[in-house]
Write an enzyme that holds these catalytic residues in place. Structure first.
Site, short mmCIF file in Angstrom:
data_model
loop_
_atom_site.label_atom_id
_atom_site.label_comp_id
_atom_site.label_asym_id
_atom_site.label_seq_id
_atom_site.Cartn_x
_atom_site.Cartn_y
_atom_site.Cartn_z
N ARG A 125 4.76 -86.39 -8.00
CA ARG A 125 3.31 -86.42 -7.73
C ARG A 125 2.64 -85.09 -8.07
O ARG A 125 1.45 -84.90 -7.80
CB ARG A 125 3.05 -86.77 -6.26
CG ARG A 125 3.70 -88.07 -5.80
CD ARG A 125 3.37 -89.24 -6.72
NE ARG A 125 1.96 -89.56 -6.71
CZ ARG A 125 1.32 -90.09 -7.75
NH1 ARG A 125 1.96 -90.34 -8.89
NH2 ARG A 125 0.02 -90.37 -7.65
N LEU A 174 -1.08 -85.57 -6.19
CA LEU A 174 -2.01 -86.59 -6.69
C LEU A 174 -2.39 -87.65 -5.67
O LEU A 174 -3.39 -88.34 -5.82
CB LEU A 174 -1.42 -87.25 -7.94
CG LEU A 174 -1.34 -86.39 -9.19
CD1 LEU A 174 -0.48 -87.07 -10.26
CD2 LEU A 174 -2.74 -86.10 -9.73
N HIS A 179 -6.89 -88.02 -5.75
CA HIS A 179 -6.98 -88.39 -7.17
C HIS A 179 -6.57 -89.84 -7.39
O HIS A 179 -7.27 -90.60 -8.08
CB HIS A 179 -6.11 -87.46 -8.00
CG HIS A 179 -6.20 -87.68 -9.48
ND1 HIS A 179 -5.54 -88.70 -10.14
CD2 HIS A 179 -6.89 -87.01 -10.44
CE1 HIS A 179 -5.81 -88.64 -11.44
NE2 HIS A 179 -6.63 -87.63 -11.65
N ASP A 180 -5.43 -90.24 -6.81
CA ASP A 180 -4.93 -91.60 -7.02
C ASP A 180 -5.14 -92.50 -5.80
O ASP A 180 -4.76 -93.67 -5.83
CB ASP A 180 -3.44 -91.56 -7.34
CG ASP A 180 -3.15 -90.96 -8.71
OD1 ASP A 180 -4.11 -90.66 -9.44
OD2 ASP A 180 -1.96 -90.78 -9.03
N THR A 181 -5.74 -91.95 -4.74
CA THR A 181 -5.83 -92.69 -3.48
C THR A 181 -7.24 -92.84 -2.93
O THR A 181 -7.48 -93.73 -2.11
CB THR A 181 -4.98 -91.98 -2.42
OG1 THR A 181 -5.38 -90.60 -2.35
CG2 THR A 181 -3.49 -92.06 -2.75
#
Length: 276
Positions: A125, A174, A179-181
């Site tokens: 990550r 991340l 960013h991804d969540t």
């Protein structure tokens, strides 16, 4: 030759003395979250709470899109012509150079960073694009310097020991940076990991904490949430100055009497009207 050595030692001593300067804060911790519009960040209860506890920069803007150039600007006083998130190797000077010559300490607390001067684009990550230190050649190719880039587990040890450096940049992975969540996840993560620290007078003593974002989610603008916490900040204050990451860097340069890198930081100005 002896005179030259003596002058150097005297200069080094003066730099060490200056490292104790700073009327507003002695240390600074910047925590960078990801890809969120200002208004969406302010909908989060914990980020609202932090804005009330400290100072809110209501016109804080990312320098560019996409992500990497904003991180580079925090250390370089400019995007250094970085226009994407691909790995870059920058020959120019950076904030670390200014800090070290004045005797200040620094660390990059980068979650899931593999260590050992790792220059790969990703691992698990971890994302290099959110680790600006490793993009500057004079750090990445100097083992003693890049040893100051560490995983965030080291942050917990340093915080517990009262051993945070003069300058610290904390970049979650991340997931934890949103960013991804998404911003809800990131705000909850921040509260879980930092609320007790932000409420601890000993942890906050002589420390300025900056919670900011790299860029907005909306690409047509770049307005981002940024709050400053610390004993020197007026609780509940705000400023509507138009500011960027480079202005935050200039604030640190001025507080620690570093001088500038002679880039866009030269004309930048830190936030005003929020200090005790």
């Amino acid at each position: 030759m002896k005179k030259l050595v003596l002058c150097f030692l005297m200069l080094a001593f003066s730099f060490q003395v200056e490292a104790s300067s700073g009327s507003r804060f002695k240390k600074v911790l910047i925590i960078v979250l990801e890809n969120t519009d200002y208004a969406d960040a302010l909908k989060q209860p914990f980020l609202q709470k932090l804005a009330r506890r400290g100072a809110l920069l209501t016109q804080m803007n990312g320098v560019t899109h996409p992500s990497q150039g904003n991180y580079i600007a925090l250390l370089g006083g400019d995007t250094m012509q970085v226009v994407n998130d691909n790995p870059v190797n920058i020959k120019g000077t950076n904030l670390v150079d200014l800090l070290e010559v004045r005797g200040y300490t620094w660390k990059g607390y980068i979650e899931d960073y593999p260590g050992n001067c790792f220059t790969g684009p990703t691992k698990g990550r971890y994302a290099r694009k959110h680790n600006p230190f490793i993009s500057f050649i004079d750090i990445a190719q100097n083992p003693s310097r890049c040893a100051n880039i560490v995983d965030t587990k080291t942050f917990e040890k340093d915080a517990a020991a009262g051993a945070l450096p003069s300058f610290a940049l904390y970049a979650p992975n991340l997931d934890d940076d949103g960013h991804d969540t998404g911003i809800g996840f990131a705000s909850n993560w921040l509260q879980k990991n930092f609320e007790s620290k932000f409420s601890d007078p000993q942890f906050m003593k002589e420390l300025l904490v900056i919670i900011t974002f790299d860029e907005s989610k909306t690409r047509s603008g770049n307005l981002i949430y940024t709050a400053l916490l610390g004993d020197s900040v007026v609780p509940g204050s705000s400023t509507n100055q138009t500011l960027t990451h480079i202005d935050l860097m200039r604030m640190i340069e001025d507080e620690f009497q570093l001088g500038t890198l002679g880039r866009k930081d030269n004309a930048a100005q830190g936030p005003e009207g929020i200090w005790k």
